[in-house]
Design a protein around this motif. Structure first.
Motif, PDB file in Angstrom:
ATOM      1  N   ILE A 281       0.837  -1.205   0.000  1.00  0.00           N
ATOM      2  CA  ILE A 281       0.000   0.000   0.000  1.00  0.00           C
ATOM      3  C   ILE A 281       0.870   1.253   0.000  1.00  0.00           C
ATOM      4  O   ILE A 281       0.598   2.225  -0.730  1.00  0.00           O
ATOM      5  N   ILE A 282       1.947   1.242   0.803  1.00  0.00           N
ATOM      6  CA  ILE A 282       2.847   2.413   0.822  1.00  0.00           C
ATOM      7  C   ILE A 282       3.420   2.632  -0.579  1.00  0.00           C
ATOM      8  O   ILE A 282       3.434   3.768  -1.094  1.00  0.00           O
ATOM      9  N   ASN A 283       3.871   1.552  -1.206  1.00  0.00           N
ATOM     10  CA  ASN A 283       4.451   1.682  -2.552  1.00  0.00           C
ATOM     11  C   ASN A 283       3.413   2.200  -3.548  1.00  0.00           C
ATOM     12  O   ASN A 283       3.721   3.031  -4.406  1.00  0.00           O
ATOM     13  N   ALA A 284       2.179   1.710  -3.427  1.00  0.00           N
ATOM     14  CA  ALA A 284       1.122   2.172  -4.341  1.00  0.00           C
ATOM     15  C   ALA A 284       0.844   3.652  -4.112  1.00  0.00           C
ATOM     16  O   ALA A 284       0.606   4.416  -5.062  1.00  0.00           O
ATOM     17  N   MET A 285       0.892   4.093  -2.851  1.00  0.00           N
ATOM     18  CA  MET A 285       0.649   5.521  -2.559  1.00  0.00           C
ATOM     19  C   MET A 285       1.764   6.384  -3.157  1.00  0.00           C
ATOM     20  O   MET A 285       1.509   7.444  -3.737  1.00  0.00           O
TER      21      MET A 285
END
Ligand code: SF4
Length: 543
Positions: free
Chosen positions: A302-306
């Motif tokens: 999720i962090i990478n997608a953000m």
């Protein structure tokens, strides 16, 4: 005010007879009945020996003086919905249910409907072969807010994508763009040995008003001529969460640290000398039966997608125009450029945060992949802070991971006791919750103690209470995109205040503010709940 006066309990209004009866009559309430109710509540308090503040009396008198149902108030949600019943036990939401990757612009109007039609397709193919052999068509009917603003959100494209087997996390945004550019396309859908053809004409914008269980109601049907082979009523209840008629929540394991309120969550943290993030990690592991590595692997995704959504938004040309009738020009790259200009160095922090939020939110406006945190409309807020902490502050990944867990806790509590759906609660439920989550993220990532995390989250939510949802032309662009920037900056402000005050002096707790969010959501006129019938949606005239 003198120190002596300061020592007087602010709750002990009976020490001051001027406060015995509140004469501040709220609008829309009969003055006489309000004053009478206020006096009665005060007298009852004296007789029972209880201390009741003027504010409490005012609230009680106000509630009791109100007409049965204010004109224009939103119809009540059905008590059958799990999203309504759920407030009775501990929080059981897990991180993979909460942070979802999917196409913008609205978790409830794109991700939810796509999950719904995908679910219906899965049910349909389980019918006996003799039934499937009779199938002639698949039809989807959109009601309430889905019908009122679905066109601007691309709900029909999302619903069609689900019917043809696309899932939100993996759908190619170009597929959705192609449905917009070539709306007459049709697709074969295999149902056992039978194949039916579906297209956008099979997604029907039905009644916008009616006695629906939820403002985002839809039905899906498998037809055999005029006869219905299978029909299911669904609800897109916010943040990409879905329910259906007869829905029962999946069975889950007990949380290691059960909590239903922030007070309980903080007590677990403080009594066990853990951070809120560590309590949440333990609960994620026990409820979902996952290892620490598995929980963090999902958080990293999720962090990478953000980070990717902010980068993608910043990389768009300054001349880019977002899809839709508003012809809104992209601003992220321009605001970022100025923020990085040494001439305006003192504006850099606010400028950069705003640019990151605009970037992710504009991606949402383009219908590209975003992350619900907690919704698509608010998808610029959390990524802005995540990006800033990683790219500017250079915080270790572990700090941001922990921030994500604490932020999730705030979102879970808002979902548990109030709502994440603009169709139920207006924009306070989207950008307000996102800002509150982001404040908890920043506080946690900066090693703040649990009380400071709560205070920061409370402050950010408090200053969004009452905010309405009125997207112009039904597109999640105005006010949504800039609103994400304001939500991000307010989150930082909330952290700045919370980390500089004496934490125990903060007068409002998060549970009270979430209660206010729920009550305000109930009282808000339904016109301001993602219907595009009022506010900016009316006053802005598109030429
Ligand atoms: S106004 Fe707020 S709640 Fe409404 S669509 Fe825009 S971001 Fe979402």
């Amino acid at each position: 005010m003198s120190n002596k006066e300061n020592e007087k309990s602010p709750e002990d209004a009976l020490l001051d007879t001027r406060e015995a009866v509140s004469d501040d009559v709220p609008p829309g309430v009969d003055r006489r009945s309000f004053l009478m109710r206020s006096a009665v509540v005060g007298a009852a308090a004296v007789m029972t020996g209880k201390v009741v503040s003027a504010r409490s009396r005012t609230l009680t008198a106000f509630a009791e003086s109100l007409p049965e149902q204010s004109a224009g108030a939103a119809p009540p949600l059905s008590n059958d919905l799990a999203v309504v019943k759920k407030s009775k036990g501990p929080v059981l939401t897990t991180i993979d249910e909460f942070y979802k990757v999917g196409p913008g612009p609205s978790s409830s109007h794109t991700i939810g409907p796509m999950r719904i039609t995908y679910d219906f397709y899965q049910r349909a193919i389980k019918l006996p072969p003799d039934k499937l052999a009779q199938a002639t068509a698949l039809k989807v009917h959109l009601f309430g807010s889905l019908s009122a603003t679905g066109k601007g959100h691309g709900t029909e494209r999302a619903a069609l994508a689900g019917l043809v087997g696309k899932e939100p996390a993996t759908v190619d945004p170009l597929f959705l763009d192609s449905l917009r550019d070539k709306p007459d396309q049709t697709f074969p859908v295999k149902l056992g040995d039978k194949t039916v053809t579906v297209g956008l004409k099979d997604i029907i914008y039905d009644a916008t008003k009616g006695d629906f269980k939820h403002p985002n109601t839809m039905t899906a049907k498998l037809m055999a001529g005029d006869a219905v082979l299978l029909e299911q009523e669904y609800y897109s209840v916010g943040g990409g969460f879905i329910e259906w008629k007869g829905y029962t929540p999946p069975k889950k394991n007990a949380p290691k640290y059960p909590f239903a309120t922030m007070k309980e969550l903080r007590a677990h943290a403080d009594n066990n000398k853990l951070s809120i993030a560590k309590v949440m990690l333990a609960n994620e592991m026990s409820i979902a039966g996952r290892s620490e590595e598995e929980v963090y692997a999902f958080v990293d995704k999720i962090i990478n997608a953000m980070v990717a959504t902010v980068k993608s938004g910043l990389s768009m040309s300054e001349d880019d125009v977002l899809p839709g009738p508003i012809k809104l020009h992209s601003k992220a790259a321009t605001v970022y450029k100025r923020a990085m200009d040494d001439t305006y160095q003192s504006d850099r922090g606010i400028g950069a945060l705003s640019a990151y939020a605009l970037a992710a939110s504009e991606e949402n406006g383009r219908g590209h992949l975003v992350i619900t945190a907690p919704t698509g409309g608010s998808a610029g807020v959390m990524p802005s802070l995540v990006y800033g902490l990683i790219e500017n502050r250079k915080l270790p990944l572990q700090k941001v991971r922990e921030g994500m867990l604490a932020a999730a806790a705030i979102g879970y509590l808002c979902k548990h006791h109030a709502t994440l759906s603009a169709a139920e609660g207006g924009c306070q439920a989207e950008i307000g919750v996102a800002s509150s989550m982001a404040a908890a993220l920043v506080a946690t990532a900066n090693d703040a103690e649990s009380r400071v995390v709560e205070n920061a989250a409370e402050s950010a939510l408090e200053h969004h209470l009452g905010m309405t949802c009125d997207p112009v032309a039904g597109y999640v662009q105005v006010p949504c995109i800039e609103r994400c920037a304001f939500g991000a900056v307010k989150a930082w402000t909330a952290y700045a205040i919370a980390s500089n005050e004496i934490a125990s002096r903060h007068r409002v707790d998060l549970d009270a503010t979430i209660q206010a969010l729920a009550q305000t959501a109930k009282d808000m006129n339904s016109k301001y709940k993602e219907t595009s019938e009022a506010g900016l949606a009316l006053s802005v005239v598109l030429c």
